[in-house]
Design an enzyme around this catalytic site. Structure first.
Site, PDB file in Angstrom:
ATOM      1  CB  ALA A   1      -0.954   0.004   1.183  1.00 41.26           C
ATOM      2  CB  ALA A   2       4.066   2.340   1.400  1.00 43.32           C
ATOM      3  N   PRO A   3       3.089   4.446  -0.954  1.00 44.41           N
ATOM      4  CG  PRO A   3       3.436   6.510  -2.008  1.00 44.41           C
ATOM      5  CD  PRO A   3       3.557   5.028  -2.237  1.00 44.41           C
ATOM      6  N   GLY A   4       0.434   5.102  -0.404  1.00 45.83           N
ATOM      7  CA  GLY A   4      -0.976   5.201  -0.007  1.00 45.83           C
ATOM      8  C   GLY A   4      -1.909   5.798  -1.053  1.00 45.83           C
ATOM      9  N   GLY A   5      -1.405   6.026  -2.280  1.00 48.31           N
ATOM     10  CA  GLY A   5      -2.253   6.611  -3.323  1.00 48.31           C
ATOM     11  C   GLY A   5      -3.521   5.798  -3.552  1.00 48.31           C
TER      12      GLY A   5
ATOM     13  CB  CYS B   1       3.618   1.430 -12.457  1.00 49.85           C
ATOM     14  SG  CYS B   1       5.052   1.233 -11.418  1.00 49.85           S
TER      15      CYS B   1
HETATM   16  N1  SAM Z   1      -0.059   1.017  -3.871  1.00 46.24           N
HETATM   17  C1  SAM Z   1       0.904   2.076  -3.673  1.00 46.24           C
HETATM   18  C2  SAM Z   1       0.273   3.399  -4.020  1.00 46.24           C
HETATM   19  O1  SAM Z   1      -0.685   3.433  -4.806  1.00 46.24           O
HETATM   20  O2  SAM Z   1       0.718   4.418  -3.468  1.00 46.24           O
HETATM   21  C3  SAM Z   1       2.180   1.814  -4.454  1.00 46.24           C
HETATM   22  C4  SAM Z   1       2.772   0.481  -4.162  1.00 46.24           C
HETATM   23  S1  SAM Z   1       4.315   0.177  -4.924  1.00 46.24           S
HETATM   24  C5  SAM Z   1       3.884  -0.098  -6.562  1.00 46.24           C
HETATM   25  C6  SAM Z   1       4.694  -1.410  -4.331  1.00 46.24           C
HETATM   26  C7  SAM Z   1       4.928  -1.508  -2.851  1.00 46.24           C
HETATM   27  O3  SAM Z   1       5.276  -2.870  -2.555  1.00 46.24           O
HETATM   28  C8  SAM Z   1       6.061  -0.660  -2.331  1.00 46.24           C
HETATM   29  O4  SAM Z   1       5.620   0.139  -1.268  1.00 46.24           O
HETATM   30  C9  SAM Z   1       7.099  -1.654  -1.841  1.00 46.24           C
HETATM   31  O5  SAM Z   1       7.780  -1.237  -0.675  1.00 46.24           O
HETATM   32  C10 SAM Z   1       6.276  -2.880  -1.545  1.00 46.24           C
HETATM   33  N2  SAM Z   1       7.065  -4.144  -1.607  1.00 46.24           N
HETATM   34  C11 SAM Z   1       8.361  -4.295  -1.931  1.00 46.24           C
HETATM   35  N3  SAM Z   1       8.721  -5.592  -1.804  1.00 46.24           N
HETATM   36  C12 SAM Z   1       7.641  -6.253  -1.409  1.00 46.24           C
HETATM   37  C13 SAM Z   1       7.392  -7.610  -1.094  1.00 46.24           C
HETATM   38  N4  SAM Z   1       8.347  -8.537  -1.207  1.00 46.24           N
HETATM   39  N5  SAM Z   1       6.173  -7.928  -0.671  1.00 46.24           N
HETATM   40  C14 SAM Z   1       5.206  -6.999  -0.576  1.00 46.24           C
HETATM   41  N6  SAM Z   1       5.368  -5.690  -0.874  1.00 46.24           N
HETATM   42  C15 SAM Z   1       6.576  -5.335  -1.274  1.00 46.24           C
END
Ligand code: SAM
Length: 467
Positions: free
Chosen positions: A107-111, A227
């Site tokens: 979920a981070a950063p939360g968009g 993305c």
């Molecule tokens: N959904 C977020 C938004 O809309 O702001 C963006 C998420 S970003 C595409 C993917 C996220 O997955 C990152 O925050 C990252 O830290 C996390 N991530 C990295 N490795 C991961 C893992 N092995 N399992 C789960 N999440 C992971």
């Protein structure tokens, strides 16, 4: 823009005669867009110039140029979220009335969490999870700004969810990926790209999906997004997941053609997924696919009894996040009935010095996730300090706080001073008590009036350091 040869070779196989148009689009400026918080802010009062509306989101706007968001008090108040336009399409894949409990697994950063919260009713409980601790903290901050009371933030690996059998009616997996769709916006993503990294991401995505699968309720939905453009991370990750789980099926959706999202066929199913390319759609690269677990929805009580039977020792011994056996808080100092919209006194819960407002559905979900690392839950009202009660920043930014709470609208320069954590002169005529600092009617945080000074209660770690 120097793109890796291996990427150029693959994308030209993928796009054929459209490759040149795609590469031209990558040379253009990235698009800036925001999504306003419909319960907090009127877009007409924004300080920056707005351009066209994002066609697929009622609160989304393109901006003709990128303003300094740090210098805009509304940014700090959660009046809007700076979000890439194509990812706002995710909201159209929801069927909000079906979901009691939702997981946003990466979920981070939360968009997307804030997007889901705009769409889901308050009766739905949303768990926003992030595996990386520092990023989970940023997620919790952004969700504090957004202010919904039906959220829990956790900091766990996806595999920790596998024992929460059938808890979720919807799981959003916005998976970590090779980020090809961000090449225009984030030049570092070009440097980090390699065919090996694409393969690593693809394997990680499959592991994440497999870990989350047991936690999806029958009849529940799984939204998978990235993305990136790479088929290995998109259609292939989905196809392999479907092969491993025969009770999962594609759940297509037909989007209006004018949005410019290209429909993708998977396993012979039309409109199974959508891909956003910048030469077709006004936004950055994005892939989204919706799946469904076959069968009828299992009701909460059945899930609960299964959970109880499977045992589970709580890790949440922390007093702030423990259970609420010692409910000692007296509702005296604050006129809560006036301060909180739709106030329910049974929602006030205290754990030692911390006082929360926990909706019954949030408390019920908390009882079922005792094995997870919870870092934010429901609405923290404040902290008891000796004889005083210090209202929390979360309360100031909450969607539950009533407009009847006294407050003052600050001019822009003073609002920035407030956000830099300077104390202010008392020009209110009031002598004592808590009031809200506001900018253009949106709450920024608390001020305590003490004689001729206004004591600034903006959180120190959130303060603006540089403009
Ligand atoms: N959904 C977020 C938004 O809309 O702001 C963006 C998420 S970003 C595409 C993917 C996220 O997955 C990152 O925050 C990252 O830290 C996390 N991530 C990295 N490795 C991961 C893992 N092995 N399992 C789960 N999440 C992971």
């Amino acid at each position: 823009m120097n793109l890796p040869v291996a990427f150029l070779s693959r994308i030209s196989t993928q796009l054929g005669i459209e490759t040149e148009a795609f590469l031209q689009a990558l040379k253009a400026e990235p698009v800036t867009s925001v999504r306003f918080h419909a319960l907090k802010a009127n877009p007409e009062n924004a300080d920056f110039v707005k351009g066209e509306k994002v066609e697929w989101n009622p609160n989304g706007y393109y901006l003709p140029e990128r303003p300094s968001f740090t210098a805009d008090p509304w940014f700090h108040a959660g009046a809007y979220y700076v979000q890439e336009a194509s990812s706002m399409i995710t909201a159209l894949f929801l069927e909000p009335e079906r979901y009691d409990c939702v997981l946003d697994a990466c979920a981070a950063p939360g968009g997307k969490t804030t997007l889901l919260l705009d769409t889901l009713p308050e009766s739905t409980v949303l768990i926003a999870n992030e595996v990386i601790k520092s990023r989970a903290g940023i997620l919790a901050e952004n969700l504090t700004r957004w202010g919904n009371p039906n959220v829990i933030v956790t900091n766990n690996d996806p595999q920790d969810f596998s024992r929460l059998s059938g808890l979720f009616d919807l799981i959003l997996t916005d998976a970590p990926c090779s980020g090809e769709g961000m090449f225009r916006k984030d030049k570092d993503s070009i440097k980090e790209w390699s065919p090996e990294n694409v393969a690593i991401c693809s394997a990680r995505q499959r592991r994440i999906l497999n870990d989350l699968y047991p936690a999806l309720n029958s009849g529940g939905h799984l939204i998978y997004s990235t993305c990136t453009y790479s088929p290995e991370e998109n259609t292939q990750s989905v196809t392999l997941f479907l092969e491993e789980h025969p009770d999962m099926e594609l759940y297509p959706l037909v989007l209006p053609r004018e949005y410019g999202m290209l429909p993708v066929k998977i396993a012979g199913v039309e409109n199974a997924a959508y891909q956003c390319f910048p030469h077709h759609c006004r936004g950055e690269g994005f892939f989204i696919c919706r799946l469904r677990k076959k069968g009828e929805k299992t009701e909460v009580s059945e899930v609960e009894s299964r959970e109880k039977n499977s045992g589970g020792k709580g890790k949440n011994k922390d007093k702030k996040f423990g259970n609420f056996e010692k409910n000692t808080f007296q509702v005296t100092e604050f006129p809560w009935e006036k301060w909180i919209n739709h106030f329910n006194p049974r929602c006030i819960k205290s754990a030692d010095e911390y006082v929360f407002y926990l909706l019954p559905q949030v408390e019920a979900v908390l009882a079922r996730i005792i094995s997870l690392r919870v870092i934010k839950k429901g609405l923290l009202l404040g902290k008891i300090q000796g004889k005083d009660f210090i209202p929390s920043h979360e309360l100031a930014l909450s969607t539950l706080i009533s407009p009847e709470v006294p407050g003052i609208n600050l001019p822009c320069k003073t609002a920035i001073q407030y956000l830099m954590k300077s104390d202010l002169d008392n020009e209110t005529g009031l002598e004592k008590g808590w009031i809200l600092a506001k900018y253009k009617d949106v709450n920024l945080g608390w001020i305590k009036i003490a004689g001729n000074r206004l004591k600034n209660h903006f959180p120190i770690h959130w303060r603006i350091r540089n403009l």
